[in-house]
Scaffold this motif. Structure first.
Motif, mmCIF file in Angstrom:
data_model
loop_
_atom_site.group_PDB
_atom_site.id
_atom_site.type_symbol
_atom_site.label_atom_id
_atom_site.label_comp_id
_atom_site.label_asym_id
_atom_site.label_seq_id
_atom_site.Cartn_x
_atom_site.Cartn_y
_atom_site.Cartn_z
ATOM 1 N N ARG A 1 -9.997 -57.643 -0.782
ATOM 2 C CA ARG A 1 -11.155 -57.459 -1.658
ATOM 3 C C ARG A 1 -12.493 -57.551 -0.918
ATOM 4 O O ARG A 1 -13.432 -56.831 -1.243
ATOM 5 N N GLU A 2 -12.589 -58.479 0.033
ATOM 6 C CA GLU A 2 -13.804 -58.627 0.813
ATOM 7 C C GLU A 2 -13.436 -58.997 2.242
ATOM 8 O O GLU A 2 -12.348 -59.545 2.497
ATOM 9 N N VAL A 3 -14.340 -58.680 3.169
ATOM 10 C CA VAL A 3 -14.121 -59.031 4.574
ATOM 11 C C VAL A 3 -15.335 -59.801 5.088
ATOM 12 O O VAL A 3 -16.404 -59.794 4.475
ATOM 13 N N ASP A 4 -15.159 -60.461 6.219
ATOM 14 C CA ASP A 4 -16.273 -61.168 6.846
ATOM 15 C C ASP A 4 -17.122 -60.206 7.672
ATOM 16 O O ASP A 4 -18.336 -60.149 7.508
ATOM 17 N N GLU A 5 -16.474 -59.459 8.564
ATOM 18 C CA GLU A 5 -17.182 -58.548 9.460
ATOM 19 C C GLU A 5 -16.804 -57.109 9.108
ATOM 20 O O GLU A 5 -15.643 -56.713 9.227
ATOM 21 N N VAL A 6 -17.790 -56.328 8.659
ATOM 22 C CA VAL A 6 -17.501 -54.949 8.281
ATOM 23 C C VAL A 6 -17.157 -54.127 9.515
ATOM 24 O O VAL A 6 -17.675 -54.367 10.611
ATOM 25 N N TYR A 7 -16.247 -53.167 9.319
ATOM 26 C CA TYR A 7 -15.804 -52.226 10.354
ATOM 27 C C TYR A 7 -15.096 -52.897 11.529
ATOM 28 O O TYR A 7 -14.869 -52.270 12.558
ATOM 29 N N LEU B 1 -23.099 -58.436 -5.646
ATOM 30 C CA LEU B 1 -23.178 -57.148 -4.954
ATOM 31 C C LEU B 1 -22.733 -57.248 -3.492
ATOM 32 O O LEU B 1 -23.443 -56.850 -2.572
ATOM 33 N N HIS B 2 -21.542 -57.788 -3.295
ATOM 34 C CA HIS B 2 -20.943 -57.783 -1.974
ATOM 35 C C HIS B 2 -20.325 -56.415 -1.714
ATOM 36 O O HIS B 2 -20.065 -55.648 -2.641
ATOM 37 N N LYS B 3 -20.064 -56.132 -0.459
ATOM 38 C CA LYS B 3 -19.341 -54.900 -0.152
ATOM 39 C C LYS B 3 -17.914 -55.025 -0.675
ATOM 40 O O LYS B 3 -17.216 -55.999 -0.394
ATOM 41 N N ASN C 1 -15.016 -48.935 -2.557
ATOM 42 C CA ASN C 1 -15.868 -47.896 -3.144
ATOM 43 C C ASN C 1 -17.315 -48.353 -3.325
ATOM 44 O O ASN C 1 -18.105 -47.669 -3.977
ATOM 45 N N LEU C 2 -17.672 -49.473 -2.736
ATOM 46 C CA LEU C 2 -19.058 -49.901 -2.674
ATOM 47 C C LEU C 2 -19.281 -50.534 -1.297
ATOM 48 O O LEU C 2 -19.823 -51.617 -1.181
ATOM 49 N N GLN C 3 -18.838 -49.821 -0.274
ATOM 50 C CA GLN C 3 -18.876 -50.362 1.078
ATOM 51 C C GLN C 3 -19.640 -49.477 2.064
ATOM 52 O O GLN C 3 -19.831 -49.862 3.204
ATOM 53 N N GLY C 4 -20.124 -48.310 1.624
ATOM 54 C CA GLY C 4 -20.809 -47.400 2.531
ATOM 55 C C GLY C 4 -19.802 -46.665 3.393
ATOM 56 O O GLY C 4 -18.584 -46.799 3.215
ATOM 57 N N PRO C 5 -20.276 -45.842 4.335
ATOM 58 C CA PRO C 5 -21.669 -45.516 4.674
ATOM 59 C C PRO C 5 -22.231 -44.434 3.746
ATOM 60 O O PRO C 5 -21.629 -44.157 2.698
ATOM 61 N N ILE C 6 -23.347 -43.817 4.142
ATOM 62 C CA ILE C 6 -24.017 -42.828 3.292
ATOM 63 C C ILE C 6 -23.041 -41.766 2.790
ATOM 64 O O ILE C 6 -23.038 -41.416 1.605
ATOM 65 N N ASP C 7 -22.187 -41.264 3.666
ATOM 66 C CA ASP C 7 -21.312 -40.147 3.293
ATOM 67 C C ASP C 7 -20.302 -40.518 2.215
ATOM 68 O O ASP C 7 -19.761 -39.637 1.538
ATOM 69 N N ASP D 1 -24.303 -55.763 6.400
ATOM 70 C CA ASP D 1 -23.175 -56.677 6.503
ATOM 71 C C ASP D 1 -22.423 -56.729 5.179
ATOM 72 O O ASP D 1 -22.674 -55.922 4.270
ATOM 73 N N SER D 2 -21.514 -57.672 5.039
ATOM 74 C CA SER D 2 -20.648 -57.732 3.864
ATOM 75 C C SER D 2 -21.408 -58.068 2.590
ATOM 76 O O SER D 2 -20.870 -57.923 1.489
#
Length: 670
Positions: free
Chosen positions: A386-392, A473-475, A478-484, A664-665
């Motif tokens: 559901r959530e991560v500490d470090e994105v990507y 509003l955490h990442k 489908n609400l994690q980005g990027p722009i595309d 970040d997350s």
């Protein structure tokens, strides 16, 4: 007007006589037909579009099954319209293919007027259509039916989902010509879905969504055995099979990638690392990073002995082996970029065997080993990150159901996860023992667990409901980005009714919007959905990602959004955190949660998915990338970027990204 009505009107507007707009592009004119032939196609298309307009007014065709039948007719009009608007006649015979498409569309229309549809269960290959949730466009796919398919019976059919290779000369008309009316192959006992994928994009972005929308449409029409879906493809289709097979490993009974790229740097012979915000987002699509997920689905890959793309298969096999996972490799002796006949027989035998066995789902899957680089791809069977500490950065979950009903889970870079409550009585996450089946009063299908300063904790009923609403509003998925990412779901471009303070801003915004409009039309095969700021409704804002063009002076929606965005404008500067850029020759683009969307839900007591807002950007890759290679279709600007812009003599702009970042997350700048 409801959002569904808006999409329907937007879609059908492309099927009216007045909507014949021909856009100048760089298409191939090598075999352009005579003016007389083009005029005949235009006349035939107008007849077909008029027929579609008339059918669309019939009440029975507004219902779900009726809309499917309507799409089966409208898709032929769309195919010819796009061929004409982009002047796509690369080879002799394409004009005849277009004429044939019109003929088939008119015949189907007549059948619908008579309340019949002979093509619906006809054995062999037929082209169908569906209305996409992304932009309301009608998109094609082909389905092959064996003898005896009856949607009203209880029989469930295995399905092969086949991804085509790159075909630069294939448009919708040519796709129809390749499939429509072809006979049932000998000894085929499964339903086959051949997707169009919106052309040539390696099943990325809208091309990825096309695969799943087409699959959903087939599921609505026919009874498909979800435990027996085989995914395979060759060349670009192989790249797509690696991508979709390992990002969604719980969907398939087996996966068969043939000769498809898996690693941008290696495939493009890149020796210099991309800027950080681009390098990070390569992990969205580089299948090599997901090799461990083959632990969750049988994979058989193929490459020709003399094919340069064999390295993709061997690299994946080696990466999987390092994770203690086996992938079956077939090498065609003496072959280049095609299947060896004997290898193909062995390839298909592998998938037939796995299809016959069927996929073990849910509690039938006692062990999961799953990794991801993005919350876009966050689920495998009964475990969801559901959530991560470090994105990507790599996130992994290794979970196992034991005979005594307990579950053990080991995680890396996971801040929150959920488990299907029915898989066990209790769970031990990284050494912390917690309840499962009885958690949250046993009222929710998933049990949520969150990492705290004291270790893992289980959420109660109220906290679980609150968590699902994402109040902070955490990442999330489908609400994690990027722009595309904003263009992988329903989106709506909002253009300003006013003018920016600076004329230079107006010129760049107009040019940026027009570029996106033309590129999306040509390469993603649909018209942009557009609304003026003054006409945007709350309902549309709840239903779609908003793509805003302009500034606070030109666009009233941007003005409302400004207090909630991580960027500020002064008369002379763009300010982002501790950085500032001259407004004279710099522009900013970003993606961010639509805070107005969330505020509306709180105010009205409604619920629904949270949406994005994008500022002054379409896709961040452009025409040269579509033309060059599918491997170049990765994000260029991350979540937020500033570009230095220079106006050229012809009115176009040269752009240089001078700063970019991924939030970040918690959607904050690191």
């Amino acid at each position: 007007m409801t959002n569904e009505s808006y999409i329907m009107l937007s879609t059908l507007s492309a099927c009216t006589t007045g909507a014949l707009i021909f856009v100048a592009t760089t298409a191939c004119f090598a075999q352009r037909p005579s003016d007389q032939k083009v005029a005949e196609l235009q006349t035939g298309l107008q007849q077909l579009q008029t027929q579609v307009d008339e059918l669309s007014q019939r009440p029975e065709l507004q219902k779900r099954d009726g809309r499917a039948q309507l799409a089966d007719v409208a898709v032929f009009a769309k195919a010819v319209e796009w061929m004409l608007r982009h002047n796509e006649f690369p080879q002799k015979g394409y004009a005849d293919q277009a004429a044939r498409a019109i003929e088939i569309g008119l015949q189907r229309g007549k059948e619908l007027q008579a309340k019949a549809a002979s093509w619906e269960t006809r054995p062999g290959v037929t082209v169908r259509g569906y209305f996409s949730r992304i932009d309301g466009s009608v998109q094609p796919y082909a389905v092959t039916l064996p003898e005896g398919v009856n949607p009203l019976s209880g029989d469930r059919w295995p399905l092969h989902l086949k991804l085509h290779g790159r075909a630069d000369k294939m448009n919708e008309v040519n796709f129809i010509a390749r499939h429509e009316g072809k006979p049932l192959p000998k000894d085929q006992t499964w339903i086959q879905l051949d997707v169009y994928g919106r052309g040539n994009n390696a099943y990325r972005w809208a091309g990825e969504v096309d695969v799943f929308e087409a699959l959903a449409d087939v599921r609505r029409r026919f009874r498909i055995d979800d435990d027996r879906i085989t995914l395979h493809g060759f060349s670009m289709g192989g790249a797509g099979a690696w991508h979709l097979g390992l990002h969604y490993p719980a969907m398939w009974s087996s996966v068969g990638p043939g000769a498809g790229f898996v690693d941008f740097y290696k495939y493009q012979n890149q020796t210099e690392q991309r800027p950080p915000w681009q390098h990070e987002t390569l992990g969205i699509y580089d299948a090599i990073d997901y090799a461990m997920n083959a632990a969750n689905v049988p994979v058989c890959t193929y490459g020709g002995e003399n094919d340069a793309q064999l390295v993709a298969s061997t690299s994946m096999v080696e990466a999987a082996r390092e994770a203690d996972v086996d992938i079956k490799l077939l090498v065609g002796p003496g072959m280049g970029h095609k299947f060896h006949p004997d290898s193909f027989k062995e390839f298909m035998a592998f998938h037939k065997e796995k299809s016959a066995a069927g996929r073990r789902r849910g509690m039938g899957r006692p062990e999961i080993r799953f990794t991801t680089r993005t919350l876009k791809y966050n689920q495998c069977d009964w475990v969801t990150i559901r959530e991560v500490d470090e994105v990507y950065s790599p996130s992994t979950v290794e979970a196992k159901i034991h005979d005594d009903g307990t579950i053990t889970i080991f995680t890396k870079n996971v801040a929150a996860l959920s488990v299907d409550r029915n898989v066990g009585a209790s769970v031990v996450i990284d050494g912390d023992e917690l309840p499962c089946r009885t958690a949250a009063d046993g009222l929710l299908p998933d049990v949520f667990y969150r990492m705290s300063t004291d270790g893992w904790e289980v959420l109660g009923y109220e906290d679980s409901r609150s968590f699902s609403g994402n109040p902070d509003l955490h990442k999330r998925h489908n609400l994690q980005g990027p722009i595309d990412d904003a263009f992988m779901d329903s989106f709506l471009c909002v253009v300003g009714s006013g003018k920016a303070t600076e004329a230079a801003d107006n010129r760049w915004v107009d040019w940026t919007f027009k570029r996106f409009e033309n590129e999306f039309d040509k390469w993603m095969r649909a018209k942009l959905p557009v609304v003026a700021d003054a006409d945007l409704t709350d309902e549309q804002m709840q239903a779609s990602n908003l793509i805003l063009f302009g500034d606070a002076d030109a666009n009233s929606v941007i003005k409302k959004m400004m207090p909630h965005l991580p960027v500020k404008w002064t008369e002379d500067e763009i300010i982002i955190g501790d950085k500032s850029f001259s407004r004279a020759d710099h522009r900013v683009s970003l993606i961010y949660p639509n805070v107005l969307n969330q505020m509306h839900q709180r105010r009205t007591g409604t619920s629904g998915p949270l949406r994005y807002v994008v500022l002054n950007s379409g896709h961040t890759f452009h025409e040269k990338d579509f033309k060059a290679s599918n491997s170049w279709l990765f994000p260029r600007m991350g979540d937020i970027a500033v570009q230095k812009v220079t106006r050229n003599g012809d009115g176009s702009y040269s752009e240089e990204i001078v700063w970019g970042a991924n939030f970040d997350s918690e959607w904050k700048l690191r």
